[in-house]
Design a protein around this motif. Structure first.
Motif, PDB file in Angstrom:
ATOM      1  N   SER A  30       0.879  -1.169   0.000  1.00 23.71           N
ATOM      2  CA  SER A  30       0.000   0.000   0.000  1.00 23.71           C
ATOM      3  C   SER A  30       0.918   1.220   0.000  1.00 23.71           C
ATOM      4  CB  SER A  30      -0.936   0.013   1.207  1.00 23.71           C
ATOM      5  OG  SER A  30      -0.201  -0.039   2.413  1.00 23.71           O
ATOM      6  N   ARG A  31       0.371   2.369  -0.289  1.00 25.56           N
ATOM      7  CA  ARG A  31       1.226   3.560  -0.418  1.00 25.56           C
ATOM      8  C   ARG A  31       0.502   4.816   0.011  1.00 25.56           C
ATOM      9  NH1 ARG A  31      -0.377   6.808  -4.687  1.00 25.56           N
ATOM     10  NH2 ARG A  31      -1.835   5.769  -6.126  1.00 25.56           N
ATOM     11  N   LEU A  32       1.293   5.821   0.306  1.00 25.29           N
ATOM     12  CA  LEU A  32       0.830   7.202   0.448  1.00 25.29           C
ATOM     13  C   LEU A  32       1.682   8.042  -0.478  1.00 25.29           C
ATOM     14  CD1 LEU A  32       0.391   7.509   4.327  1.00 25.29           C
ATOM     15  CD2 LEU A  32      -1.421   7.300   2.602  1.00 25.29           C
ATOM     16  N   SER A  33       1.053   8.890  -1.267  1.00 24.48           N
ATOM     17  CA  SER A  33       1.780   9.691  -2.252  1.00 24.48           C
ATOM     18  C   SER A  33       1.424  11.163  -2.107  1.00 24.48           C
ATOM     19  CB  SER A  33       1.439   9.219  -3.668  1.00 24.48           C
ATOM     20  OG  SER A  33       1.780   7.853  -3.827  1.00 24.48           O
ATOM     21  N   PHE A  34       2.440  12.008  -2.306  1.00 20.81           N
ATOM     22  CA  PHE A  34       2.284  13.452  -2.127  1.00 20.81           C
ATOM     23  C   PHE A  34       2.827  14.182  -3.356  1.00 20.81           C
ATOM     24  CE2 PHE A  34       2.673  11.354   1.897  1.00 20.81           C
ATOM     25  CZ  PHE A  34       1.727  11.952   2.714  1.00 20.81           C
ATOM     26  N   PRO A  35       1.934  14.678  -4.227  1.00 20.17           N
ATOM     27  CA  PRO A  35       2.396  15.454  -5.384  1.00 20.17           C
ATOM     28  C   PRO A  35       3.169  16.688  -4.906  1.00 20.17           C
ATOM     29  CG  PRO A  35       0.081  14.841  -5.611  1.00 20.17           C
ATOM     30  CD  PRO A  35       0.474  14.502  -4.211  1.00 20.17           C
ATOM     31  N   ILE A  36       4.320  16.944  -5.510  1.00 22.68           N
ATOM     32  CA  ILE A  36       5.171  18.047  -5.052  1.00 22.68           C
ATOM     33  C   ILE A  36       4.584  19.396  -5.423  1.00 22.68           C
ATOM     34  CG2 ILE A  36       7.428  19.138  -5.376  1.00 22.68           C
ATOM     35  CD1 ILE A  36       8.589  16.309  -5.594  1.00 22.68           C
ATOM     36  N   VAL A  86       5.023  13.820   8.273  1.00 16.73           N
ATOM     37  CA  VAL A  86       3.934  13.648   9.241  1.00 16.73           C
ATOM     38  C   VAL A  86       3.254  12.293   9.016  1.00 16.73           C
ATOM     39  CG1 VAL A  86       1.653  14.472   9.943  1.00 16.73           C
ATOM     40  CG2 VAL A  86       3.503  16.114   9.546  1.00 16.73           C
ATOM     41  N   ALA A  87       2.958  11.985   7.772  1.00 18.36           N
ATOM     42  CA  ALA A  87       2.302  10.715   7.446  1.00 18.36           C
ATOM     43  C   ALA A  87       3.179   9.527   7.825  1.00 18.36           C
ATOM     44  CB  ALA A  87       1.980  10.680   5.956  1.00 18.36           C
ATOM     45  N   GLN A  88       4.477   9.667   7.567  1.00 19.07           N
ATOM     46  CA  GLN A  88       5.395   8.576   7.893  1.00 19.07           C
ATOM     47  C   GLN A  88       5.417   8.291   9.393  1.00 19.07           C
ATOM     48  OE1 GLN A  88       9.661   9.240   7.474  1.00 19.07           O
ATOM     49  NE2 GLN A  88       9.814   7.313   6.314  1.00 19.07           N
TER      50      GLN A  88
END
Length: 303
Positions: free
Chosen positions: A168-174, A187-189
């Motif tokens: 599973s993943r969490l992704s953050f567009p720059i 924060v998510a990590q």
């Protein structure tokens, strides 16, 4: 003997009326007490496409028609019937599956050169054959547990699974603010490392930051990018990757499950195996049953 007398009388009748015979089609085949005419055969051939020469195609189509007629005779012999309710249910199922009304169905039939009357006749034959198959063939086909086990043992290579990892993943567009994307990812990590699930972090952070993610599915070795492979190399089940950049997106990966591969257990594949064996046995029984019908019948091909 009775059948032969009836057929002889029929032929004498045709011979004694040469004028009327001009308006009648010839007999293509006699099947017990019924006949298949050359006109019926030509009508069926008109609906058949193929690259075979006409003589071969004609004989193949006639063989099919003989089999169908034998099945109809057998159904009549054992008292099988198709009711108006059976036909209406079949038509309603077609309408529901295609999300169309009765008028739309009739228009679709017309575009294919069919009338509703002819379509109902076709359905009658199909339903009758289905009922007949159920009684004469399907009810006599049984697959034992031992047959399933034997097939499984003989085809173990078909059920070998490669090692794979579900992620599973969490992704953050720059976007335009890389520092904010990095801060949000950190924060998510921390939340993931504290024991929250990917879905929980998504739900908590999505109202106030640009975040995407969820279940990625399973991957075999070599299916992921080198960047992701490196980030996952030392992680066990439940492990959280460092923040990795791929293109203009920051990602955090979580290992949800790892499988070392091996052979799928019998319980997980028993259903498909049983279905496959049943189909094979059904096809064999059906062919055997059709051959038996032909052997017991009086069939005279006149072509």
């Amino acid at each position: 003997m009775f059948k032969k007398i009836v057929l002889t009388c029929l032929m004498l009748g045709l011979m004694s009326a040469p004028v009327a015979a001009k308006t009648l089609s010839k007999i293509a085949a006699v099947v017990n007490d019924d006949i298949i005419t050359t006109r019926q055969l030509e009508q069926r051939l008109a609906d058949t496409s193929g690259k075979l020469n006409r003589a071969v195609q004609q004989r193949q189509v006639l063989d099919v028609m003989i089999s169908e007629l034998l099945m109809q005779q057998r159904a009549q012999e054992i008292g099988l019937e198709v009711t108006d309710g059976d036909i209406e249910k079949a038509i309603s199922d077609v309408e529901a599956q295609n999300n169309i009304s009765r008028d739309q169905l009739e228009q679709a039939l017309i575009s294919q050169g069919l009338t509703m009357t002819r379509y109902r006749a076709q359905l009658t034959n199909q339903i009758l054959r289905y009922k007949l198959m159920g009684r004469e063939v399907q009810s006599k086909v049984d697959i034992t547990r031992q047959e399933v086990r034997n097939y499984y043992q003989q085809h173990l290579d078909d059920y070998r699974q490669s090692p794979h990892t579900r992620l599973s993943r969490l992704s953050f567009p720059i976007g335009v603010d890389e520092a904010k994307a990095q801060a949000d990812a950190e924060v998510a990590q921390r939340k993931l490392l504290a024991g929250q699930s990917v879905d929980e972090v998504l739900l908590e952070l999505s109202p106030r930051t640009r975040i995407e993610g969820g279940d990625m599915g399973s991957f075999k070795a070599g299916e992921l990018s080198a960047t992701f492979e490196d980030a996952l190399s030392d992680l066990d089940i439940g492990g959280i990757s460092p923040i990795v950049r791929l293109g203009n997106v920051l990602h955090i990966l979580k290992v949800e499950h790892r499988s070392s591969g091996g052979v799928a257990d019998l319980a997980s594949v028993e259903g498909p195996i049983r279905q496959q064996l049943r189909k094979k046995k059904m096809d064999e029984k059906l062919q055997q049953w059709r051959e038996e019908l032909k052997k017991e019948a009086y069939i005279d091909i006149r072509l």
